[in-house]
Design a protein around this motif. Structure first.
Motif, PDB file in Angstrom:
ATOM      1  N   ARG A 102      -2.048  10.379  13.926  1.00  0.00           N
ATOM      2  CA  ARG A 102      -0.865   9.502  13.931  1.00  0.00           C
ATOM      3  C   ARG A 102      -0.306   9.502  12.518  1.00  0.00           C
ATOM      4  O   ARG A 102      -0.986   9.088  11.588  1.00  0.00           O
ATOM      5  CB  ARG A 102      -1.300   8.090  14.357  1.00  0.00           C
TER       6      ARG A 102
ATOM      7  N   ALA B 159      -5.751   7.939  12.380  1.00  0.00           N
ATOM      8  CA  ALA B 159      -4.495   7.439  11.815  1.00  0.00           C
ATOM      9  C   ALA B 159      -4.709   7.107  10.333  1.00  0.00           C
ATOM     10  O   ALA B 159      -4.932   5.959   9.964  1.00  0.00           O
ATOM     11  CB  ALA B 159      -4.037   6.205  12.602  1.00  0.00           C
TER      12      ALA B 159
ATOM     13  N   LYS C  32      -2.329   5.776   4.029  1.00  0.00           N
ATOM     14  CA  LYS C  32      -3.106   4.536   3.881  1.00  0.00           C
ATOM     15  C   LYS C  32      -3.669   4.357   2.472  1.00  0.00           C
ATOM     16  O   LYS C  32      -3.712   5.268   1.671  1.00  0.00           O
ATOM     17  CB  LYS C  32      -4.179   4.472   4.957  1.00  0.00           C
TER      18      LYS C  32
ATOM     19  N   ASN D 155      -1.130   1.516  22.661  1.00  0.00           N
ATOM     20  CA  ASN D 155      -1.923   1.651  21.441  1.00  0.00           C
ATOM     21  C   ASN D 155      -2.134   0.251  20.864  1.00  0.00           C
ATOM     22  O   ASN D 155      -1.233  -0.319  20.269  1.00  0.00           O
ATOM     23  CB  ASN D 155      -1.167   2.540  20.444  1.00  0.00           C
TER      24      ASN D 155
ATOM     25  N   PHE E 246       3.572  -1.489   5.476  1.00  0.00           N
ATOM     26  CA  PHE E 246       3.246  -1.080   4.104  1.00  0.00           C
ATOM     27  C   PHE E 246       3.841   0.278   3.778  1.00  0.00           C
ATOM     28  O   PHE E 246       4.187   0.563   2.643  1.00  0.00           O
ATOM     29  CB  PHE E 246       1.715  -1.036   3.906  1.00  0.00           C
ATOM     30  N   SER E 247       3.986   1.122   4.783  1.00  0.00           N
ATOM     31  CA  SER E 247       4.289   2.522   4.523  1.00  0.00           C
ATOM     32  C   SER E 247       5.782   2.833   4.566  1.00  0.00           C
ATOM     33  O   SER E 247       6.254   3.711   3.876  1.00  0.00           O
ATOM     34  CB  SER E 247       3.579   3.371   5.564  1.00  0.00           C
TER      35      SER E 247
ATOM     36  N   HIS F  89       3.349   9.413   9.689  1.00  0.00           N
ATOM     37  CA  HIS F  89       4.733   9.002   9.447  1.00  0.00           C
ATOM     38  C   HIS F  89       5.659  10.195   9.261  1.00  0.00           C
ATOM     39  O   HIS F  89       6.802  10.164   9.691  1.00  0.00           O
ATOM     40  CB  HIS F  89       4.809   8.100   8.207  1.00  0.00           C
TER      41      HIS F  89
ATOM     42  N   ASP G 126       2.850   0.469  20.248  1.00  0.00           N
ATOM     43  CA  ASP G 126       1.827  -0.051  19.330  1.00  0.00           C
ATOM     44  C   ASP G 126       1.946  -1.568  19.338  1.00  0.00           C
ATOM     45  O   ASP G 126       2.838  -2.129  18.689  1.00  0.00           O
ATOM     46  CB  ASP G 126       2.105   0.534  17.936  1.00  0.00           C
TER      47      ASP G 126
ATOM     48  N   ASN H 248       8.080   2.679  13.091  1.00  0.00           N
ATOM     49  CA  ASN H 248       7.833   1.262  12.836  1.00  0.00           C
ATOM     50  C   ASN H 248       9.159   0.507  12.803  1.00  0.00           C
ATOM     51  O   ASN H 248       9.938   0.657  11.864  1.00  0.00           O
ATOM     52  CB  ASN H 248       7.119   1.072  11.484  1.00  0.00           C
TER      53      ASN H 248
ATOM     54  N   ASP I 195     -10.389   5.220  18.297  1.00  0.00           N
ATOM     55  CA  ASP I 195      -9.787   5.344  16.966  1.00  0.00           C
ATOM     56  C   ASP I 195     -10.643   4.525  15.991  1.00  0.00           C
ATOM     57  O   ASP I 195     -10.908   3.340  16.253  1.00  0.00           O
ATOM     58  CB  ASP I 195      -8.351   4.779  17.053  1.00  0.00           C
TER      59      ASP I 195
HETATM   60  N1  PMM Z   1      -2.612   1.815  11.810  1.00  0.00           N
HETATM   61  C1  PMM Z   1      -1.460   1.150  11.685  1.00  0.00           C
HETATM   62  C2  PMM Z   1      -0.665   0.854  12.810  1.00  0.00           C
HETATM   63  N2  PMM Z   1      -1.054   1.277  14.040  1.00  0.00           N
HETATM   64  N3  PMM Z   1      -2.597   2.414  15.413  1.00  0.00           N
HETATM   65  C3  PMM Z   1      -3.756   3.094  15.552  1.00  0.00           C
HETATM   66  N4  PMM Z   1      -4.153   3.527  16.764  1.00  0.00           N
HETATM   67  N5  PMM Z   1      -4.561   3.358  14.475  1.00  0.00           N
HETATM   68  C4  PMM Z   1      -4.237   2.942  13.229  1.00  0.00           C
HETATM   69  O1  PMM Z   1      -5.037   3.185  12.301  1.00  0.00           O
HETATM   70  C5  PMM Z   1      -3.006   2.224  13.045  1.00  0.00           C
HETATM   71  C6  PMM Z   1      -2.207   1.976  14.177  1.00  0.00           C
HETATM   72  C7  PMM Z   1      -1.056   0.724  10.307  1.00  0.00           C
HETATM   73  O2  PMM Z   1       0.276   0.650  10.011  1.00  0.00           O
HETATM   74  P1  PMM Z   1       1.324   1.892   9.865  1.00  0.00           P
HETATM   75  O3  PMM Z   1       2.083   1.907  11.161  1.00  0.00           O
HETATM   76  O4  PMM Z   1       2.212   1.570   8.746  1.00  0.00           O
HETATM   77  O5  PMM Z   1       0.522   3.134   9.690  1.00  0.00           O
END
Ligand code: PMM
Length: 296
Positions: free
Chosen positions: A263, A219, A223, A116, A30-31, A265, A97, A24, A187
């Motif tokens: 998916r 993913a 969360k 994505n 958030f994470s 971290h 993403d 990210n 997803d």
């Molecule tokens: N969740 C987040 C970001 N991208 N992409 C997919 N395909 N599925 C998800 O659930 C998803 C995503 C939420 O943020 P994060 O990058 O902090 O996990």
């Protein structure tokens, strides 16, 4: 145990659930918001995740946490492109993403092999045509609207069939828009317009999502619903960075349910988990007793 994982045209085939590591490039996810915001730090993070066993890396420049406001397009491009380019040059399978077609297009031309889109093509009408024209695989996530007010949309009578039906609509729209059906991934969108019980019900019902006929990406990493599950007696959830063991538990469940990829971290524990699930699957039946005479 389901063996369904599926094949995605345009990507390598793994003999187990694949692990997608998250990079990210944001100040406010958030994470892990802010930790890899600098380009060099983000590239290094991607390389570290690959060294820990990631099969793909997912590079994003926009936070989608509940309540987040959108980043503008030039800034998103500035964050994402150099990281995509550098990791692709190192031979990584890079996913971008993004909800923006312009960002997706530029990232693919910089070496990304997968788009994505958390909106599954719903946020930007140009997304499906761009992905179709570039001929790359596409993640269709279940999504009901932008993060600013998505929690208001967490209303379901029966979450699994409704998510399934809405995902089917997004898949149909992607195919109607010219994307190769064999390159689509689905997803359930954990945490997006969903409460903790909705997320848990979706995980319990992951097998039902195979009815969509496409490989499944899960993913769950760090969360909110994991925070709810792990909350202390006062209801205080652990911080996001303390949810990695719980994330690995979901990886095991997802791999066991036949997911194509998770998916995450933190990659190391999930990379182990998917290998354990594969080993158990491969062993199944080796010491089963022979069928009784006359059976069957
Ligand atoms: N969740 C987040 C970001 N991208 N992409 C997919 N395909 N599925 C998800 O659930 C998803 C995503 C939420 O943020 P994060 O990058 O902090 O996990």
């Amino acid at each position: 145990m389901s063996a369904i994982r599926g094949r995605v045209r345009g990507l390598p085939e793994w003999d187990r659930c694949a692990v997608m590591g998250v990079v990210n490039v944001t100040p406010d996810s958030f994470s892990d918001g802010g930790r890899w915001f600098d380009t060099e730090a983000a590239i290094k993070r991607g390389l570290d995740l690959l060294a820990q066993g990631a099969d793909l890396v997912d590079v994003g420049g926009e936070s989608t946490r509940p309540g987040a406001t959108r980043v503008d397009e030039p800034e998103e491009i500035r964050r994402v492109l150099p990281v995509v380019r550098a990791l692709a040059a190192e031979g990584a399978v890079v996913s971008v993403d993004t909800m923006r077609a312009s960002v997706a297009e530029r990232a693919v031309r910089a070496g990304a092999r997968l788009v994505n889109d958390v909106s599954g093509g719903r946020a930007d009408p140009a997304m499906v045509p761009v992905v179709a024209a570039e001929g790359v695989p596409f993640v269709v996530m279940h999504w009901r609207g932008q993060s600013a007010d998505m929690n208001d949309r967490a209303v379901y009578r029966r979450v699994v069939p409704e998510v399934l039906a809405e995902l089917r609509q997004s898949l149909d729209a992607a195919v109607a828009g010219g994307i190769d059906p064999e390159s689509l991934i689905v997803d359930p969108g954990l945490g997006f317009a969903k409460t903790a019980p909705h997320d848990l019900e979706l995980i319990a019902g992951l097998g039902q999502l195979h009815a969509l006929g496409r490989p499944l990406l899960v993913a769950a990493s760090r969360k909110r619903f994991l925070g709810t599950v792990l909350a202390d007696a006062d209801g205080t959830p652990p911080p996001a960075r303390d949810r990695d063991a719980a994330t690995a538990a979901i990886t095991t469940l997802a791999a066991h349910a036949g997911a194509w990829a998770v998916r995450v971290h933190e990659v190391a524990a999930s990379a182990d988990a998917v290998r354990v699930v594969r080993a158990v699957r491969d062993q199944r039946g080796v010491s089963d007793p022979p069928p009784a005479p006359g059976a069957g």
